[in-house]
Structure formats: C-alpha cells, structure tokens
Design an enzyme around this catalytic site. Structure first.
Site, PDB file in Angstrom:
ATOM      1  N   LYS A   5       0.787  -1.375  -0.143  1.00  0.00           N
ATOM      2  CA  LYS A   5      -0.025   0.237  -0.031  1.00  0.00           C
ATOM      3  C   LYS A   5       0.856   1.109  -0.050  1.00  0.00           C
ATOM      4  CE  LYS A   5      -3.844  -1.995   2.406  1.00  0.00           C
ATOM      5  NZ  LYS A   5      -4.755  -2.033   1.538  1.00  0.00           N
TER       6      LYS A   5
ATOM      7  N   ARG B 117     -10.543 -11.366  -0.231  1.00  0.00           N
ATOM      8  CA  ARG B 117     -11.319 -12.341  -0.910  1.00  0.00           C
ATOM      9  C   ARG B 117     -10.676 -13.639  -0.780  1.00  0.00           C
ATOM     10  NH1 ARG B 117     -11.325  -8.537  -5.978  1.00  0.00           N
ATOM     11  NH2 ARG B 117     -11.085  -6.967  -4.433  1.00  0.00           N
TER      12      ARG B 117
END
Length: 509
Positions: A283, A357
């Site tokens: 990130k 996910r």
C-alpha cells in the site's frame, strides 16, 4: 462497562450527577420531549424557552447543559437533541433515541450516575436508549496512562458509571427483557470495537484465536482452531497464501452456537486480516496507518455469535473467522502466483492487496460444506465501495434478491445504514485468467461488485448467501457522532444479531 438500571423514581428526587432530557426541533423552536414533564414543571413550564435562549434548537447531536431547578438532587440538567419532532400521534424513532442517548452518555464521561428521562412509549424504546447509552459511553484507553489509572495525573475521564432509565417499568418483564438484550448486544459490540482498536503487534491471528477460545469457553460455544499445520493438511490455499509472508501464522476459527430448539441454521463468515500492508503489492504511504481495522468483519462475526449465545436464540449460528496477517517478505505470495483454494479451484493472484477475498473464499467453502440455511460474510473488502457509498454506509450483495432485501431491512431496523447493491454478470468475465480458474482481480470500475462476484464463486450450490462490504463504516477516522466513537465502530454486529433473531422466530425469508 456502564451499568444500566431501571427506575420508577421521579427526576427531582433522584440522587445523580445529571438528569438527561430530550429536546425536539419543532416548527416554532425547541420543544421538550415526553418524559421530562416534571423537569419542565420545575422551570414553571418555560424550559423550552430557556433552552432556546441558550442557543438550543433540538437538532440531532446537540447538547445543552444548564443548572437544575431548586429542589432537585441532581445539580445539572442535560438537554440532548432528538432531531425533528414527530408528527401528531407518532412516537420517536428508535434510532433517534439511540443516538441521543449515546451523545448524552459521551458528554457525561466522568460522571458516576445520570438519570435518563427520554421518551419511552414502549419497551423497545427503553432498549434503544439503553443500547445508545452503552455504545455512546464506550472508550478505548487500554494503552493510555489515563486508562490504566483513570483520573491519575490529570488523566482522561472514565466512562459514565451508571445510567438509570426513568419510566422504564422495572417490574415489567418486557421492559426488563428489552434492556437485558440491549446490554448483551452492546457489550459484545464493544468487545468487537476493542478488537478492532487493538494494535496489530498485540493482535495477530494467534492472539485473536485465543480471545475467541476464551469467550467460547465462557459462553458454552464450541470452538475449533485450525493452525498452519491443519490448514496445510486441509488444503486451505487462500488463507495460507495470504499469511505466507508473515512471521505470525494464519488461523481459521470456527465458533458453533447450537440451540436444541433450532429450526434454522446460519453461518457468518468474517474477514480477519489483523494487519494489511498490501503484501508485495504494498500500500502507498498514508494508507497503512489504520490497517489494523482490516479484521473488523471477523470481529463482528465473533461478537454476533457470542451475543446469540448470550441471548439464547433458538437458531444454530456458526461463525468462521478467517485470520491472517498480510505482509511482504521473501516467503510472501507474489503477483502472478497461483493458489489452489480449499474448494479445489485455482486463483491467479494479480494483486496481493486483494487478499480479503482469498481468505474469505476458503472460509465460505468451509461454511458451505455444512449446508446452512444461509451464509452471510462480513468484510472490510474494497475501497471501491467507499467511493460508492461513503464512510457511513455499507453494501449488501446477495445471490438471492429476497434475502438481500431481508438483510438490508434488518440493518436499517437496528440503525446500521446499508444499501443493496447488484452483482452484474458482465463483470464476471473480467476475472477470467489464462492460467487459473479465476483471477483475484477484474475490472477496476465497479471493483466492489467484482469482489462480490469473486466471493459468489466459493458459495456452495443452492445455498442462500449475502455479502456485507463494511469498508466504509467499520472504522471512524473522524470525530465521534451519536453513539459512534472514533476508531472501531462494531459495524454489522447488530445486523447479524437481528438476522439471527429473525431466523429463530421463523421470520427470515
């Protein structure tokens, strides 16, 4: 935790640090809400005018303090805004009462006792006020000197110690049950907040699993924890792949609450990334600081299962906590790697920051093997959903329109803003992979919906399923509002509990 009591005492004679009354925003200025008639009388019926002179309007979130009238044993009256005055014959909305009580409880930090004389037309109103008080009084001070020794060395104020609800009929079983329910749900929601707020150096997957084990033992919940060895043996490639780069190994925790009278079974699945650096797809600066909150879905699931057990709901509720830490290292999963999931499907990892996910996929398939009547997963899954719905509303997607509506209605009923979202079939093609069965990324536009479509691939055939993307409201980076604090919010706990209650009552579609 603030103590809730029910009292038949009159406001003037009650010994307390403050009397809390409600003020509504009327067409001609502020109006004193029902419940505070004795307080208004002590001001010769001029309380509304006094409040208006002090600048009060009755707007939601507004707090006005004024000296109590002569003869009152409490020194202060706290008038809290309820928002718009309801129409003739209508009562106050439960969420308005919940928020007002939360604002007042926060404003009374440091007080030992406060009497709440907000409008209580029925038992549900008492439950809403009680819940608002307990949620609004919340504070997380475990890592502050003021928290370790409240009040010492000029430290911060402790939460309101006791809230007495006046007019709540303590001998009425319905009122008592409503307040007891509020206490159970609020206490577990606050436990979820604590977990979200705990720094990641103290809450890795193993530590989270230990918290779940301790709570399960306390409340008679069956618990199973799969460590790295068990996950490897079972073929949980998604959870293992996400946790591969961390020195703290992943875990899959299963919490099972069963009722002998249950006719419905629910499975709740939570994303539990105890810290998300993005992995190899690191990130950018400015996006890492709050990533301890990436386990908020698992915290909500954990809290909801414990609350169901405490309430003795006549439904079987199983919680699956998919726990991992997403870190970059020489052993981390790389963009381009292919993972074989617990279901047997292969996933090409195009972005290691789309990790939630992957852990959810394994847990969803595990939950599906037990063939529950419905599955709901909860996750701080995508930034895309925040762009769509903002920071206070979460998304509801599902493979069944009626179930999506039922979950959405449950969320709105308990005061958790949510919005139904579609799963457009044309977006599925974007996840086609030349190497694997599916990629973990698809089209950039509609990214939140793409993530939902990915998860749908790992729900067992014929099982009703809903996906809650709570990325926006799970962690409040702004100032507190209503009963919502800065930091972890406990979003989705109340929705899950309400869905379980509906299932237990045979009212879930």
């Amino acid at each position: 935790m603030t103590a809730l009591t029910l009292s038949t005492a009159a406001a003037p004679g009650l010994r307390a640090d403050a009397i809390v009354i409600g003020v509504a925003k009327g067409a001609k200025g502020p109006s004193v809400a029902p419940g505070a008639e004795a307080v208004d009388k002590a001001y010769d019926g001029r309380l509304a005018g006094v409040l208006e002179t002090l600048g009060a309007s009755g707007a939601e979130g507004e707090v006005t303090k004024l000296p109590a009238p002569s003869g009152f044993k409490a020194p202060v009256v706290v008038a809290v805004g309820l928002g718009a005055e309801p129409g003739k014959g209508a009562g106050y909305d439960a969420e308005a009462l919940r928020r007002a009580a939360g604002v007042a409880a926060r404003a009374l930090a440091g007080a030992k006792k406060a009497a709440f004389v907000l409008p209580l037309a029925e038992a549900a109103d008492a439950g809403a006020v009680g819940e608002g008080v307990l949620l609004g009084a919340y504070s997380f001070d475990a890592y502050k000197e003021s928290g370790r020794d409240a009040g010492a060395k000029g430290g911060g104020k402790a939460p309101l110690a006791e809230a007495a609800l006046l007019g709540a009929k303590p001998r009425d079983k319905v009122y008592k049950a409503a307040v007891e329910r509020a206490a159970a749900v609020a206490e577990e929601l606050n436990r979820a907040r604590d977990l979200v707020n705990t720094p990641p150096n103290d809450l890795n997957p193993e530590a989270f699993a230990a918290v779940a084990q301790a709570a399960a033992k306390e409340h008679g919940i069956k618990v199973q924890v799969l460590d790295e060895k068990a996950l490897t043996k079972g073929g949980y490639g998604g959870i293992l792949g996400v946790g591969a780069g961390s020195a703290s190994g992943p875990r899959l925790v299963k919490l099972s609450y069963t009722s002998p009278k249950a006719k419905k079974s629910l499975a709740f699945v939570g994303k539990g990334i105890t810290y998300d650096s993005g992995g190899i797809s690191l990130k950018p600066a400015g996006h890492n600081e709050t990533m301890k909150c990436d386990m908020a879905g698992a915290a909500a699931v954990f809290a909801a299962v414990v609350a169901a057990a405490r309430l003795g709901l006549e439904a079987n509720v199983t919680g699956w906590l998919a726990l991992a830490e997403n870190m970059p290292s020489g052993s981390a999963t790389r963009p381009g790697d292919v993972l074989r999931m617990y279901s047997g499907k292969t996933v090409e990892v195009l972005n290691t920051d789309a990790e939630g996910r992957l852990v959810l996929a394994d847990a969803l398939w595990a939950a599906s093997q037990e063939k529950p009547d419905a599955i709901i997963d909860v996750a701080t899954l995508t930034g895309a959903i925040m762009l769509a719905l903002g920071s206070r509303t979460y998304a509801v997607m599902a493979n069944d329109d009626a179930f999506r509506s039922a979950v959405h209605e449950a969320a709105e009923e308990v005061g958790e803003p949510a919005w139904p979202m579609p799963l457009p079939e044309h977006l599925r093609k974007g996840m086609d992979s030349p190497t694997a069965d599916i990629a973990n990324m698809g089209e950039r536009m509609g990214g939140g919906l793409v993530a939902g479509l990915f998860l749908r691939e790992f729900v067992g055939e014929g099982i009703t399923w809903a996906h809650l993307d709570i990325a926006g409201p799970a962690f409040n980076e702004g100032g507190p509002f209503g009963y919502t604090p800065k930091g972890g919010t406990g979003t989705a706990v109340r929705t899950l509990v309400r869905v379980a209650e509906l299932a237990a009552a045979g009212e879930l579609g």
